[in-house]
Scaffold this motif. Structure first.
Motif, PDB file in Angstrom:
ATOM      1  N   SER A  17       0.831  -1.207   0.000  1.00 20.86           N
ATOM      2  CA  SER A  17       0.000   0.000   0.000  1.00 20.86           C
ATOM      3  C   SER A  17       0.869   1.261   0.000  1.00 20.86           C
ATOM      4  N   LYS A  18       1.991   1.228   0.696  1.00 15.79           N
ATOM      5  CA  LYS A  18       2.901   2.375   0.682  1.00 15.79           C
ATOM      6  C   LYS A  18       3.493   2.573  -0.712  1.00 15.79           C
ATOM      7  N   TYR A  19       3.840   1.466  -1.347  1.00 11.53           N
ATOM      8  CA  TYR A  19       4.383   1.545  -2.703  1.00 11.53           C
ATOM      9  C   TYR A  19       3.342   2.133  -3.657  1.00 11.53           C
ATOM     10  N   ALA A  20       2.086   1.742  -3.497  1.00 14.84           N
ATOM     11  CA  ALA A  20       1.012   2.271  -4.339  1.00 14.84           C
ATOM     12  C   ALA A  20       0.870   3.786  -4.136  1.00 14.84           C
ATOM     13  N   PHE A  21       0.994   4.255  -2.903  1.00 15.19           N
ATOM     14  CA  PHE A  21       0.921   5.687  -2.611  1.00 15.19           C
ATOM     15  C   PHE A  21       2.052   6.418  -3.331  1.00 15.19           C
ATOM     16  N   LYS A  22       3.267   5.912  -3.192  1.00 11.82           N
ATOM     17  CA  LYS A  22       4.426   6.529  -3.839  1.00 11.82           C
ATOM     18  C   LYS A  22       4.262   6.503  -5.361  1.00 11.82           C
ATOM     19  N   TRP A  23       3.774   5.398  -5.894  1.00 15.34           N
ATOM     20  CA  TRP A  23       3.561   5.275  -7.338  1.00 15.34           C
ATOM     21  C   TRP A  23       2.567   6.338  -7.818  1.00 15.34           C
ATOM     22  N   ALA A  24       1.498   6.532  -7.068  1.00 16.16           N
ATOM     23  CA  ALA A  24       0.492   7.528  -7.438  1.00 16.16           C
ATOM     24  C   ALA A  24       1.074   8.942  -7.416  1.00 16.16           C
ATOM     25  N   ILE A  25       1.914   9.232  -6.437  1.00 16.80           N
ATOM     26  CA  ILE A  25       2.570  10.545  -6.373  1.00 16.80           C
ATOM     27  C   ILE A  25       3.402  10.765  -7.630  1.00 16.80           C
ATOM     28  N   ASP A  26       4.158   9.745  -8.002  1.00 15.38           N
ATOM     29  CA  ASP A  26       5.062   9.858  -9.158  1.00 15.38           C
ATOM     30  C   ASP A  26       4.329   9.877 -10.497  1.00 15.38           C
ATOM     31  N   ASN A  27       3.149   9.263 -10.569  1.00 16.01           N
ATOM     32  CA  ASN A  27       2.523   9.048 -11.867  1.00 16.01           C
ATOM     33  C   ASN A  27       1.150   9.675 -12.100  1.00 16.01           C
ATOM     34  N   ILE A  28       0.435  10.043 -11.054  1.00 16.26           N
ATOM     35  CA  ILE A  28      -0.951  10.469 -11.251  1.00 16.26           C
ATOM     36  C   ILE A  28      -1.253  11.867 -10.728  1.00 16.26           C
ATOM     37  N   PHE A  29      -0.844  12.163  -9.512  1.00 13.28           N
ATOM     38  CA  PHE A  29      -1.257  13.406  -8.864  1.00 13.28           C
ATOM     39  C   PHE A  29      -0.679  14.619  -9.566  1.00 13.28           C
ATOM     40  N   ARG A  30      -1.491  15.719  -9.546  1.00 10.30           N
ATOM     41  CA  ARG A  30      -1.030  16.986 -10.103  1.00 10.30           C
ATOM     42  C   ARG A  30      -1.573  18.131  -9.248  1.00 10.30           C
ATOM     43  N   ASP A  31      -0.998  19.270  -9.449  1.00 12.15           N
ATOM     44  CA  ASP A  31      -1.359  20.478  -8.712  1.00 12.15           C
ATOM     45  C   ASP A  31      -2.877  20.663  -8.676  1.00 12.15           C
ATOM     46  N   GLY A  32      -3.402  20.863  -7.475  1.00 10.78           N
ATOM     47  CA  GLY A  32      -4.835  21.109  -7.313  1.00 10.78           C
ATOM     48  C   GLY A  32      -5.653  19.884  -6.952  1.00 10.78           C
ATOM     49  N   ASP A  33      -5.067  18.689  -7.050  1.00 10.65           N
ATOM     50  CA  ASP A  33      -5.796  17.468  -6.688  1.00 10.65           C
ATOM     51  C   ASP A  33      -5.970  17.383  -5.177  1.00 10.65           C
ATOM     52  N   THR A  34      -6.978  16.634  -4.773  1.00 11.18           N
ATOM     53  CA  THR A  34      -7.158  16.287  -3.365  1.00 11.18           C
ATOM     54  C   THR A  34      -6.959  14.784  -3.249  1.00 11.18           C
ATOM     55  N   VAL A  35      -6.120  14.389  -2.312  1.00  9.02           N
ATOM     56  CA  VAL A  35      -5.825  12.976  -2.083  1.00  9.02           C
ATOM     57  C   VAL A  35      -6.389  12.596  -0.721  1.00  9.02           C
ATOM     58  N   ILE A  36      -7.239  11.582  -0.735  1.00  5.60           N
ATOM     59  CA  ILE A  36      -7.844  11.100   0.505  1.00  5.60           C
ATOM     60  C   ILE A  36      -7.223   9.749   0.828  1.00  5.60           C
ATOM     61  N   LEU A  37      -6.457   9.719   1.912  1.00  2.50           N
ATOM     62  CA  LEU A  37      -5.853   8.472   2.362  1.00  2.50           C
ATOM     63  C   LEU A  37      -6.922   7.718   3.144  1.00  2.50           C
ATOM     64  N   VAL A  38      -7.291   6.554   2.665  1.00  2.00           N
ATOM     65  CA  VAL A  38      -8.371   5.778   3.267  1.00  2.00           C
ATOM     66  C   VAL A  38      -7.768   4.650   4.090  1.00  2.00           C
ATOM     67  N   PHE A  39      -7.986   4.713   5.393  1.00  2.00           N
ATOM     68  CA  PHE A  39      -7.528   3.681   6.315  1.00  2.00           C
ATOM     69  C   PHE A  39      -8.742   2.899   6.803  1.00  2.00           C
ATOM     70  N   LYS A  95       1.920  19.622  -4.894  1.00  2.00           N
ATOM     71  CA  LYS A  95       0.949  20.670  -4.550  1.00  2.00           C
ATOM     72  C   LYS A  95      -0.479  20.146  -4.476  1.00  2.00           C
ATOM     73  N   VAL A  96      -0.636  18.977  -3.856  1.00  2.00           N
ATOM     74  CA  VAL A  96      -1.969  18.415  -3.658  1.00  2.00           C
ATOM     75  C   VAL A  96      -2.358  18.565  -2.189  1.00  2.00           C
ATOM     76  N   LYS A  97      -3.638  18.529  -1.945  1.00  2.00           N
ATOM     77  CA  LYS A  97      -4.154  18.566  -0.579  1.00  2.00           C
ATOM     78  C   LYS A  97      -4.292  17.119  -0.124  1.00  2.00           C
ATOM     79  N   VAL A  98      -3.718  16.783   1.034  1.00  2.00           N
ATOM     80  CA  VAL A  98      -3.775  15.422   1.546  1.00  2.00           C
ATOM     81  C   VAL A  98      -4.589  15.408   2.832  1.00  2.00           C
ATOM     82  N   VAL A  99      -5.635  14.580   2.844  1.00  2.00           N
ATOM     83  CA  VAL A  99      -6.469  14.392   4.024  1.00  2.00           C
ATOM     84  C   VAL A  99      -6.626  12.888   4.245  1.00  2.00           C
ATOM     85  N   ALA A 100      -7.097  12.515   5.422  1.00  2.00           N
ATOM     86  CA  ALA A 100      -7.310  11.098   5.722  1.00  2.00           C
ATOM     87  C   ALA A 100      -8.761  10.874   6.113  1.00  2.00           C
TER      88      ALA A 100
END
Length: 166
Positions: A17-39, A95-100
């Motif tokens: 799951s940590k690798y998937a998070f890092k992969w998404a940072i490197d490949n998907i997220f862009r300025d202005g996105d909101t990322v919701i970490l779901v636990f 430059k994304v907003k990260v919430v959980a």
């Protein structure tokens, strides 16, 4: 400016799951996105917010608040330096907003609930890499989620060189 997008990242503190998070940072997220970490906490501990938020999950919690040990206890979260480092990278570099958002119960059902209720534009999750026999016996969270949600789901596997003991 492009329209804001909402991505979920399923985290369970595993290497995948940590690798998937890092992969998404490197490949998907862009300025202005909101990322919701779901636990998703499978079990409920006394003295947590599970009684209050158990059915529908917690309110969105700013990621920077999760470094507070009292909040970690309240939501049954662990302190994890790698996840914190990735969240900081997502915030400062991408430059994304990260919430959980925290849920309690069956990960399959709660991840589907998170996607539908938030709603998310896409979900990123890791894969435990179960073999055919174990997957048949135990079921696959990622397979269930992929087939149950109305948005794209990216399942990220660990590179072959990584070995995660499950």
């Amino acid at each position: 400016m492009a329209e804001s997008r909402y991505f979920g990242v399923a985290l369970d503190y595993s290497a995948s799951s940590k690798y998937a998070f890092k992969w998404a940072i490197d490949n998907i997220f862009r300025d202005g996105d909101t990322v919701i970490l779901v636990f998703v906490n499978k079990e409920i501990q006394d003295g947590t917010q599970a009684d209050l938020w158990g059915e529908n999950g917690s309110p969105l919690v700013p990621f920077e608040d999760l470094s507070d040990p009292a909040i970690q206890r309240r939501y049954q979260l662990q302190s994890d330096e790698e996840i914190a480092q990735y969240a900081e990278e997502a915030t400062n570099v991408k430059k994304v907003k990260v919430v959980a958002k925290v849920y309690w119960g069956d990960p399959k059902e709660k991840l589907v609930k998170a996607v539908i209720e938030t709603p998310l534009d896409a979900l990123v999750m890791g894969s435990r890499g179960l073999g055919t026999f174990k997957r048949t016996l135990l079921g696959s969270v990622s397979n269930y989620v992929v087939n149950s949600v109305p948005c794209p789901v990216t399942v990220v596997k660990l590179p072959l060189s990584s070995n995660e003991a499950e």
